[in-house]
Design a protein around this motif. Structure first.
Motif: not given
Length: 78
Positions: A5-10, A12-21
């Motif tokens: 499993l890999h978890f991601f944040t939302k 920050s804007d529509p042009n940004s990729a989600p961040y895997c934390f």
């Protein structure tokens, strides 16, 4: 075949990729087992994930990517 499993944040804007934390260390024996664990873990207050992906470790690709939608989950659009 094992899954991780890999978890991601939302994003920050529509042009940004989600961040895997997350740094996946646990392997699950089935896709269903990984999916259900991902859904429950992502809802933990400490986790607070917006989405999670299930990696097929044999192919090193994401088998599924789930996004939080209200109180439930939906598969991410392709």
């Amino acid at each position: 075949m094992p899954f991780k499993l890999h978890f991601f944040t939302k994003p920050s804007d529509p042009n940004s990729a989600p961040y895997c934390f997350s740094n996946p260390t646990t392997e699950f024996g089935t896709l269903a087992e990984a999916r259900e664990r991902g859904k429950s873990d992502a809802l933990l207050p400490l986790m607070g994930a917006h989405s999670f992906a299930v990696e097929d470790t044999a192919s090193e690709e994401f088998a599924e990517w789930w996004v939080r939608e209200g109180d439930g989950w939906r598969l991410k659009d392709a």
